[in-house]
Design an enzyme around this catalytic site. Structure first.
Site, PDB file in Angstrom:
ATOM      1  N   GLY A  70       0.762  -1.330   0.021  1.00 12.26           N
ATOM      2  CA  GLY A  70       0.061   0.008   0.058  1.00 12.26           C
ATOM      3  C   GLY A  70       0.944   1.140  -0.117  1.00 12.26           C
ATOM      4  N   LYS A  90       1.362  -7.080   9.425  1.00 14.95           N
ATOM      5  CA  LYS A  90       1.058  -5.796   8.487  1.00 14.95           C
ATOM      6  C   LYS A  90       1.835  -4.581   9.484  1.00 14.95           C
ATOM      7  CE  LYS A  90      -2.796  -2.128   7.856  1.00 14.95           C
ATOM      8  NZ  LYS A  90      -3.956  -1.851   8.075  1.00 14.95           N
ATOM      9  N   ASP A 183     -14.530   0.179   6.126  1.00 15.19           N
ATOM     10  CA  ASP A 183     -13.984  -0.465   4.984  1.00 15.19           C
ATOM     11  C   ASP A 183     -14.263  -1.608   4.538  1.00 15.19           C
ATOM     12  OD1 ASP A 183     -11.936   0.074   3.186  1.00 15.19           O
ATOM     13  OD2 ASP A 183     -10.110  -0.425   4.263  1.00 15.19           O
TER      14      ASP A 183
END
Length: 303
Positions: A70, A90, A183
């Site tokens: 990302g 992450k 989201d």
């Protein structure tokens, strides 16, 4: 080029046996010296036997595959070096190590994820601190995102209903805890081979009910194709914002469905109900939507 032979392994086993005996029978001081030397040799030799692209974090997890790259974060498939288990990790990009907003959001994501436990919510297992101070979230590994599965083959009507049941069940638990996911999309829905085991992931921009994203210095957060009108406008959000995204998701699933029947027409009507522009025209919460889904799956439209 060298070749491995049984004799080579026998020699390695013999030497390891002698080393193990020395470690067990030596004096405490001698044992510590041997342990330090073995650890040093393993650390120096590891780089020669593993893929140069692999990284090890917290001396426990080997980052094996980049799953998502990302603008500010990356997600890897990682393997625990001792347990052999797979996980998703992450972390912020290195050049965002000093970003206070991103750090706050990631730690908050970890707090929310670790507070939620439900069969249809991906488990946040731990938070690591990397050597440069960046936080890293350790989550369960589920194999594939729904976005990838949708490109592989069409769905049956039963699979569409199964996905929506899983999503709304997970949302019900999220909403009951006082949060709005904000989201929801195929990118953040994870599954193995069985779509009935699908789980909601990524609480990076989740909010407490009634909050807005600008309270976290975010001008806009979400995916435009799934974000509700009130989310796009930066307004306070409640459960109905997630239901808008759910309606958009249901419409997408039906477009990938290879069946036409009264049941599919009923689900199309439900998708339209969930994705109304006016929040007041949508169901009150995920529990109400789940009840409507049950009815849509059982009776023809107009019945």
């Amino acid at each position: 080029m060298t070749h491995d032979h049984p004799a080579d392994f026998e020699e390695i086993a013999r030497r390891f046996s002698h080393l193990w005996q020395a470690l067990n029978e030596g004096s405490p001081g001698t044992r510590q010296i041997l342990v330090d030397r073995v650890r040093d040799a393993l650390d120096r030799g590891e780089a020669r036997v593993r893929d140069a692209d692999c990284q090890i974090v917290a001396n426990s997890f080997m980052l094996e595959t980049l799953i998502h790259d990302g603008a500010a974060t990356r997600v890897y498939r990682a393997r625990h070096r001792d347990l052999g288990t797979f996980h998703a990790i992450k972390m912020p990009l290195p050049d965002h190590a000093d970003d206070p907003v991103l750090r706050k959001l990631m730690l908050r994501e970890a707090e929310i994820g670790m507070a939620l436990r439900h069969p249809h919510i991906a488990v946040t297992q731990s938070v690591l601190r990397l050597a440069d101070g960046r936080p890293a979230l350790v989550m369960e590994w589920l194999g594939s995102r729904l976005a990838e599965l949708l490109h592989e083959r069409p769905l049956s009507l039963g699979e569409v209903t199964s996905v929506m049941t899983s999503v709304l069940s997970g949302l019900e638990a999220i909403h009951a805890a006082g949060f709005v996911h904000c989201d929801l999309s195929p990118l953040n829905l994870l599954a193995g081979d069985d779509l009935s085991s699908l789980k909601i992931a990524d609480f990076g921009i989740a909010l407490e009910r009634g909050c807005r994203h600008d309270e976290f210095d975010l001008a806009f957060a979400g995916q435009p194709d799934f974000a509700s009108p009130e989310q796009m406008a930066g307004q306070p959000l409640d459960e109905r914002s997630d239901l808008y995204a759910t309606g958009c998701l249901l419409s997408l699933l039906l477009s990938r469905c290879d069946e036409e029947s009264d049941g599919s027409e009923a689900l199309k009507a439900l998708a339209n109900h969930l994705s109304q522009q006016d929040p007041q025209a949508r169901p009150e919460n995920a529990r109400a939507a789940l009840h409507l889904l049950g009815g849509s799956a059982k009776r023809p439209v107009g019945a």
